[in-house]
Every structure is written in C-alpha cells, then in structure tokens.
Design an enzyme around this catalytic site. Structure first.
Site, PDB file in Angstrom:
ATOM      1  N   ASP A   1       0.822  -0.925  -0.005  1.00 16.63           N
ATOM      2  CA  ASP A   1      -0.094  -0.020  -0.184  1.00 16.63           C
ATOM      3  C   ASP A   1       0.533   1.202  -0.085  1.00 16.63           C
ATOM      4  OD1 ASP A   1       1.365  -0.229   2.074  1.00 16.63           O
ATOM      5  OD2 ASP A   1      -0.897   0.139   3.908  1.00 16.63           O
TER       6      ASP A   1
ATOM      7  N   ASP B   1       1.650   4.436   2.316  1.00 14.37           N
ATOM      8  CA  ASP B   1       0.955   5.238   3.497  1.00 14.37           C
ATOM      9  C   ASP B   1       1.223   6.547   3.924  1.00 14.37           C
ATOM     10  OD1 ASP B   1       0.225   2.647   5.104  1.00 14.37           O
ATOM     11  OD2 ASP B   1       2.218   2.141   4.690  1.00 14.37           O
TER      12      ASP B   1
ATOM     13  N   ASP C   1      -3.423   4.470   2.486  1.00 13.57           N
ATOM     14  CA  ASP C   1      -3.522   4.672   3.987  1.00 13.57           C
ATOM     15  C   ASP C   1      -3.844   6.277   4.179  1.00 13.57           C
ATOM     16  OD1 ASP C   1      -4.825   2.089   5.339  1.00 13.57           O
ATOM     17  OD2 ASP C   1      -2.768   1.763   5.827  1.00 13.57           O
TER      18      ASP C   1
HETATM   19  N1  CTP Z   1       0.869   0.518  11.254  1.00 15.38           N
HETATM   20  C1  CTP Z   1      -0.008   0.485  12.487  1.00 15.38           C
HETATM   21  N2  CTP Z   1      -1.530   0.649  12.754  1.00 15.38           N
HETATM   22  C2  CTP Z   1      -2.450   0.371  11.905  1.00 15.38           C
HETATM   23  C3  CTP Z   1      -1.394  -0.041  10.209  1.00 15.38           C
HETATM   24  C4  CTP Z   1      -0.344  -0.039  10.316  1.00 15.38           C
HETATM   25  O1  CTP Z   1       0.573   1.955  13.636  1.00 15.38           O
HETATM   26  N3  CTP Z   1      -2.835   0.300  11.945  1.00 15.38           N
HETATM   27  C5  CTP Z   1       1.811   1.238  11.196  1.00 15.38           C
HETATM   28  C6  CTP Z   1       2.716  -0.004  10.841  1.00 15.38           C
HETATM   29  O2  CTP Z   1       3.541  -0.504  12.726  1.00 15.38           O
HETATM   30  C7  CTP Z   1       3.745   0.410  10.343  1.00 15.38           C
HETATM   31  C8  CTP Z   1       3.243   1.401   9.277  1.00 15.38           C
HETATM   32  O3  CTP Z   1       2.259   1.622  10.171  1.00 15.38           O
HETATM   33  O4  CTP Z   1       4.642   1.092  11.182  1.00 15.38           O
HETATM   34  C9  CTP Z   1       2.930   0.799   7.898  1.00 15.38           C
HETATM   35  O5  CTP Z   1       2.320  -0.430   7.772  1.00 15.38           O
HETATM   36  P1  CTP Z   1       1.940  -0.945   6.825  1.00 15.38           P
HETATM   37  O6  CTP Z   1       1.823   0.054   5.614  1.00 15.38           O
HETATM   38  O7  CTP Z   1       1.295  -2.146   6.819  1.00 15.38           O
HETATM   39  O8  CTP Z   1       3.753  -1.485   6.567  1.00 15.38           O
HETATM   40  P2  CTP Z   1       4.683  -0.634   5.690  1.00 15.38           P
HETATM   41  O9  CTP Z   1       5.939  -0.779   6.419  1.00 15.38           O
HETATM   42  O10 CTP Z   1       4.255   0.272   4.703  1.00 15.38           O
HETATM   43  O11 CTP Z   1       5.276  -2.361   4.456  1.00 15.38           O
HETATM   44  P3  CTP Z   1       4.021  -2.478   3.053  1.00 15.38           P
HETATM   45  O12 CTP Z   1       4.923  -2.034   1.872  1.00 15.38           O
HETATM   46  O13 CTP Z   1       3.273  -3.630   3.359  1.00 15.38           O
HETATM   47  O14 CTP Z   1       2.918  -1.360   2.740  1.00 15.38           O
HETATM   48 MN    MN Z   2       2.408   0.123   3.722  1.00 17.55          MN
HETATM   49 MN    MN Z   3      -0.295   0.690   5.716  1.00 18.15          MN
END
Ligand code: CTP
Ligand code: MN
Ligand code: MN
Ligand code: MN
Length: 369
Positions: free
Chosen positions: A204, A206, A293
């Site tokens: 995703d 963020d 997100d």
């Molecule tokens: N996070 C959070 N609360 C959530 C979801 C995520 O605090 N409800 C934080 C996670 O702890 C992480 C960050 O947001 O530090 C990013 O999460 P995520 O998008 O799931 O993972 P990524 O590290 O960005 O990996 P990816 O490339 O798979 O998105």
């Molecule tokens: Mn992410």
């Molecule tokens: Mn995320």
C-alpha cells in the site's frame, strides 16, 4: 576480518531498535524460512512462537555478513534451538524440510491466500478455512457473509495483489496533495511506511498529514476524501475517527489517530492522453486499484506519529518494548508517557525521541527490522 565478524556476531544488541537493519541484507535465505515459520505460527494462533521467529529473523537481517557455519550462529541472541536447526539445515542443504512441508500444505496456502485479502485477518481466515473455503470463488459458493471492506478487497483482489511501485506511490502522492491543498494550504504530507524506509515497492502507500494550526485539520480528511470520491478517484474508503485522549495515555498498542483506509482508482500514466482522443488499444484499463492509508496527526504528536507509521512493524514493536522494559516509559504514535508521573514527554523530531529513549538514532532506511 574473520575475528572481526565473529565479534560482530556475539555482540548483536538484543532490541531491534538498538541495531541498524538495512533493507538488503546477507542472510535472506534463512530469514525467509524463519519468517514462513513465524507466519505459520501466527496462523495457528501462537503469537508467542510467531514473535520468537520474527525476533530471530530480525537479528539475522542486521548481521554485517553472511553466516558461514552453524558455529557462528551459536552465540546469536534470540536464536534458540529451533532456529539453530533451521539455520543448520539451510547452511547444509540449502532448504529446511519443515519449511518446505509447511509451504506446500493446503492449510498454509489457504491461510496465506485468505489473509492477503484486504479486511481479512487471521481469525476470519481461520473461520472461513474451517467452513471449507479453499479458494476465492468458494466465498460466494458457500454464501460467506462479507464486510464492505472484504467485498472491495475481493473485487479488486488482482490489482491489490500486484505490488505498488515507487512511481505509482509518487502519483498517489501528487493526487492526494492536490486534493488536500484544495481545502487547507500549507499542510505537511509525508509518505511513511515501507517507502520511507527505502522499499522500491509496497502493499500500500501510507501518508501522514499534519499542520501547525490544529484547527485546520478539523474535518479535513472527510472533506478531501469526499471530494476525491466525487472525482471518481476512490473505489473504497472507510474513515476511523480520532479516539478520545483518555484512552491514548498508557497503552503501547493504541493508535487513535484519525485514519482513512482507502482503495484508490489510480489513473494510468497515459490516461490523460487517452481521454484526449489518443486512445489506441480499446478496452485497455485506464486505472488500477491501489491501497492507501491516510493518517492525520496533530502537530505536537507529529514526530511520534512519523516514528510510529514508518515501521517496520517489528521495529515499532521493539521500540515500544524497549521503552517500557528498559526506560519505564510508554511509547505509542501519539507520544511518550511517564506512567508513574502521569505526564507526557514532548518531542519536536524523531531524532529527539531517540535521544529521550537513550538510543542511537536509526535513520528510516535502517529500520527494516
Ligand atoms: N501501522 C499502525 N497502525 C495500523 C496499521 C499500521 O501503526 N493500524 C503502522 C505499522 O506499525 C507500520 C506502518 O504503519 O509501522 C506501516 O504499515 P504497513 O503499511 O502495514 O506496512 P509497511 O511497512 O508500509 O509495508 P508494506 O510495503 O507492506 O505496506
Ligand atoms: Mn505500507
Ligand atoms: Mn499501511
Ligand atoms: Mn463514498
């Protein structure tokens, strides 16, 4: 150099937040195996075992060199008997039997498939598996009840399964920057998560949003999300309101920021050209679904939110564990709290938070724990 490496192996710091963990490391064959075992443990509901494998994998990711022999792994912190066996098998045979069996098992493969759907966690996946779901089409055939989130996740499954590239992430960034700017100028919008840690692709994108004037943030997410929706840019969105201050004080698990979980219809590079009549391949798709997100944080919480949303998940977990057990402080993405004195400790930057915790600063590219 041999003795130097040996030294490095026996002196790995116990908390991931005390180490530098680059994205590209030297032991991925072993860490991949350990992470599969960790995932399988979490599928079986054993968070403790899952965490143990995650810790061991994280230690190996931080090593400055490739493990050459099982002897070198003997003194590694968090690498217990089970992990030693896995390491030894991979060093000797190139594969670990237990991992191969797991990877090929129907249950592991189904759980992997089902938990990869947006809005589906381990518990839901397990329930569905026990109800006889083995493939996506079974969900409709077995009349499984789905949430709106899950419906959207299944509808756009193929797109969402395809990793988001950095180029796509940057296009999402310019879209949301334009949308948010319509309502409030001067916002600080930061791409967090894996892309901030230097990953070239992600599941995703963020974003963390803030503004020095807290009033300016009121209603901003709702207004801008509704506007993007009206422009046909959103395939799904769900906004979680900011949760009450009282509940945010102590818990190291709590994250009460206003958050929008969305699926964007990201227009293709050439879709503008296509709309101006230069559209050659009829039937070609003009957009693709991308998970996004959006998190809004008040200005004074911004450094904590930035640290909390940059990840990796394991790095975050370790930061919070370190704060609590070594410093008697509760850390979350809103702040750092002295629970005894019932006061919060302000910070103006990530660097300052590391100083407050007595940790050496770890830049985002080295938080890939
Ligand atoms: N996070 C959070 N609360 C959530 C979801 C995520 O605090 N409800 C934080 C996670 O702890 C992480 C960050 O947001 O530090 C990013 O999460 P995520 O998008 O799931 O993972 P990524 O590290 O960005 O990996 P990816 O490339 O798979 O998105
Ligand atoms: Mn992410
Ligand atoms: Mn995320
Ligand atoms: Mn809507």
């Amino acid at each position: 150099p041999v003795s130097k490496d040996k030294d490095a192996l026996s002196t790995v710091a116990p908390y991931a937040c005390q180490r530098q963990t680059p994205l590209i490391h030297h032991n991925s064959k072993i860490t991949d195996a350990l992470e599969i075992l960790g995932k399988a443990a979490s599928f079986q509901g054993s968070e403790v075992r899952s965490l143990a494998f995650a810790r061991a994998a994280s230690v190996l990711k931080s090593l400055p060199c490739k493990l050459q022999s099982i002897e070198e792994a003997k003194n590694l912190v968090w690498c217990g008997g089970h992990c030693q066996t896995v390491i030894q098998e991979i060093l000797e045979d190139g594969v670990c039997h237990e991992v191969e069996v797991l990877k090929n098992s129907e249950q592991y493969q189904c759980m992997e498939l089902l938990t990869s759907i947006f809005g589906v966690g381990v518990r839901t996946a397990e329930r569905w598996y026990n109800d006889g779901v083995r493939k996506l089409s079974d969900l409709a055939d077995l009349h499984i009840k789905l949430t709106a989130e899950q419906k959207a996740g299944i509808e756009h499954y193929t797109d969402l399964k395809q990793p988001v590239t950095r180029d796509e992430a940057e296009r999402v960034e310019s879209l949301i920057t334009r949308a948010l700017d319509r309502f409030v100028p001067g916002l600080r919008i930061t791409m967090t998560g894996g892309f901030r840690r230097g990953k070239q692709q992600g599941h995703d994108v963020d974003f963390l949003i803030t503004h020095p004037d807290e009033e300016a943030l009121n209603g901003l997410l709702e207004k801008s999300v509704n506007w993007m929706d009206s422009q046909g840019l959103l395939l799904y969105h769900h906004t979680k309101a900011r949760s009450h201050v009282q509940t945010r004080r102590r818990s190291t698990h709590m994250d009460g920021h206003e958050t929008c979980y969305a699926i964007f219809a990201l227009p293709n590079h050439d879709s503008l050209k296509a709309e101006s009549g230069d559209f050659t391949s009829s039937g070609a798709c003009r957009w693709r679904a991308v998970r996004v997100d959006l998190v809004v944080a008040p200005y004074e919480e911004y450094p904590y939110a930035l640290l909390g949303w940059t990840g990796s998940k394991h790095f975050e977990r370790e930061l919070r564990r370190f704060s609590w057990h070594e410093k008697n402080l509760s850390l979350n993405s809103h702040g750092l709290y002295n629970v005894e004195k019932e006061c919060s400790i302000p910070a103006t930057s990530e660097e300052e938070i590391f100083v407050l915790l007595g940790l050496q600063y770890v830049p985002p590219p080295y938080r890939n724990a």
